[in-house]
Design an enzyme around this catalytic site. Structure first.
Site, PDB file in Angstrom:
ATOM      1  N   GLY A 203       0.811  -1.210  -0.006  1.00 36.74           N
ATOM      2  CA  GLY A 203       0.207  -0.131  -0.031  1.00 36.74           C
ATOM      3  C   GLY A 203       0.657   1.189  -0.218  1.00 36.74           C
ATOM      4  O   GLY A 203       1.945   1.354  -0.280  1.00 36.74           O
ATOM      5  N   ASN A 204       0.169   2.457   0.366  1.00 38.02           N
ATOM      6  CA  ASN A 204       1.007   3.808   0.450  1.00 38.02           C
ATOM      7  C   ASN A 204       0.352   4.535   1.418  1.00 38.02           C
ATOM      8  O   ASN A 204      -0.679   4.141   2.175  1.00 38.02           O
ATOM      9  CB  ASN A 204       0.996   4.308  -1.078  1.00 38.02           C
ATOM     10  CG  ASN A 204      -0.618   4.575  -1.455  1.00 38.02           C
ATOM     11  OD1 ASN A 204      -1.202   5.289  -0.733  1.00 38.02           O
ATOM     12  ND2 ASN A 204      -0.567   4.085  -2.705  1.00 38.02           N
ATOM     13  N   ARG A 205       0.993   5.671   1.540  1.00 37.17           N
ATOM     14  CA  ARG A 205       0.554   6.692   2.646  1.00 37.17           C
ATOM     15  C   ARG A 205      -0.710   7.452   2.618  1.00 37.17           C
ATOM     16  O   ARG A 205      -0.857   8.439   3.420  1.00 37.17           O
ATOM     17  CB  ARG A 205       1.835   7.343   3.334  1.00 37.17           C
ATOM     18  CG  ARG A 205       2.862   6.497   3.916  1.00 37.17           C
ATOM     19  CD  ARG A 205       3.965   7.318   4.109  1.00 37.17           C
ATOM     20  NE  ARG A 205       3.951   8.224   4.597  1.00 37.17           N
ATOM     21  CZ  ARG A 205       4.677   9.573   4.637  1.00 37.17           C
ATOM     22  NH1 ARG A 205       5.595   9.576   3.954  1.00 37.17           N
ATOM     23  NH2 ARG A 205       4.447  10.587   5.404  1.00 37.17           N
TER      24      ARG A 205
END
Length: 400
Positions: A203-205
């Site tokens: 995933g990412n932030r």
């Protein structure tokens, strides 16, 4: 000034009041007499630090019914009932709140709350149109649970959204014109998740806050909005927007293409994964001392923005987002210019990321690049302010 109408949603005005005071603003509360049937004056006085009155015959020497409106930088009415909208539209001034509405020379924003039948009634629609024609903001209400068992459009927008829009109007008094009326808009938001096994993902932030701000502001500027949201922090659904939830990059791709088929504007604000695991393990990948560490092979995901540009229908405006960092090959703007040329979109919003910027924060800044070579900086401000700048550029683009 926070005006409070006599509807069951009056209790939510307390949350709006707290949100505004905690943002550093001095708030004077002016309720109608009916509003005090729902929330007592003592509550508003305790939260605002100011006395609360409803009539024009208190503090007469100070000419309160004129002074309050003239001194305000913004008037926000929460909730705006059908009756209060009618009185405001026709200039009636039977109490302190309606007198104040006549004397205010600052932006005035009404946040309606009523049953669906009342919101859709021809009289209410005419009153809303009249107030908007005079430059006042009458926000789109949310859809959801109403008083009793009823469900539909007419629910008060979430207090956090009201505070956000109020702060936007304080920063930019002309931020919510109805210049997107009639446009069908698609906005993507949040970060996608690509599963590794039943419990893990890549995933990412991205928090999704910028995409939600874009949807929120577009809806209040008159657009018909579809928000395609991947994973985000917990936020209320933007009032006036249709929300579709997805998880992976492929799910987002399908949903955006479907929504974009008849859209006038598509804004790709989501942080879409560039890669996904080539295979998903059927069971949780175990950590073992007698087994080699696993190797994860990645496949590229589809370039949704490039696909949208290639498949756009005539007149459709496509807006991309780029989160960039400078490196030995060029600056943030160098990489952004190359991306704009490579993707072929009409507008590109560029954020410099890292060191607490762009992701997981309340404020944002960047640049807005246009296919015609125009570049304009977007100064640091709330994500709603950046959203307003983007929609103003879209409105200008549509007029060319």
């Amino acid at each position: 000034m926070l005006g409070v109408g006599g509807g069951i949603a009056a209790y939510k005005a307390c949350e709006v009041l707290r949100g505004l005071t905690e943002s550093g603003h001095d708030v004077r509360v002016v309720p109608t007499e009916a509003a005090l049937n729902f929330v007592g004056a003592a509550t508003f006085e305790a939260l605002s630090g100011h006395p609360v009155h409803t009539g024009v015959f208190t503090e007469v020497p100070e000419v309160q019914h004129v002074r309050v409106g003239k001194e305000a930088d913004l008037v926000v009415v929460v909730p705006a009932t059908a009756d209060l909208l009618a009185r405001a539209a026709h200039g009636l001034a039977g109490d302190l709140l309606t007198n104040t509405l006549l004397t205010a020379r600052c932006p005035v924003a009404f946040f309606p709350a009523m049953h669906t039948e009342m919101w859709e009634h021809a009289a209410t629609r005419d009153n809303v149109a009249l107030l908007r024609s005079r430059g006042m903001v009458v926000a789109e209400p949310a859809s959801g649970r109403l008083t009793g068992a009823d469900t539909g459009k007419g629910r008060l927008a979430d207090p956090a959204e009201i505070v956000d829009l109020a702060r936007l109007l304080l920063a930019q008094r002309d931020a919510l014109p109805r210049d997107l009326e009639g446009l069908r808009v698609v906005v993507s938001a949040g970060g996608t998740r690509e599963p590794l096994d039943p419990v893990r993902y890549l995933g990412n932030r991205s928090s999704g806050k910028q995409g939600y701000a874009l949807a929120r502001v577009a809806a209040q500027r008159g657009a018909q909005v579809t928000l395609v949201a991947a994973h985000t922090v917990e936020m209320p659904q933007p009032a006036g927007a249709d929300l579709r939830r997805v998880s992976s990059a492929e799910e987002l791709r399908v949903a955006v293409h479907e929504a974009a088929a008849d859209a006038d504007v598509v804004v790709m604000a989501a942080a879409v994964a560039d890669f996904r695991p080539a295979t998903k393990a059927e069971h949780k990948i175990k950590k073992s001392d007698d087994q080699p560490d696993p190797t994860i092979t990645l496949d590229r995901t589809a370039d949704i923005l490039a696909e949208l540009v290639a498949n756009r229908r005539p007149g459709q405006v496509v807006v991309g987002f780029a989160a960039e960092t400078g490196d030995e090959h060029g600056s943030v703007l160098d990489h952004a210019r190359a991306k704009l040329k490579r993707k072929g979109c009409d507008l590109l919003v560029v954020n410099a990321v890292g060191d607490g910027r762009a992701f997981e924060v309340e404020d944002n800044a960047g640049w807005l690049l246009s296919a015609d070579g125009t570049e304009r900086p977007i100064p640091l401000g709330s994500k709603a302010q950046l959203a307003a700048a983007v929609w103003s550029a879209v409105a200008d683009f549509n007029q060319q």
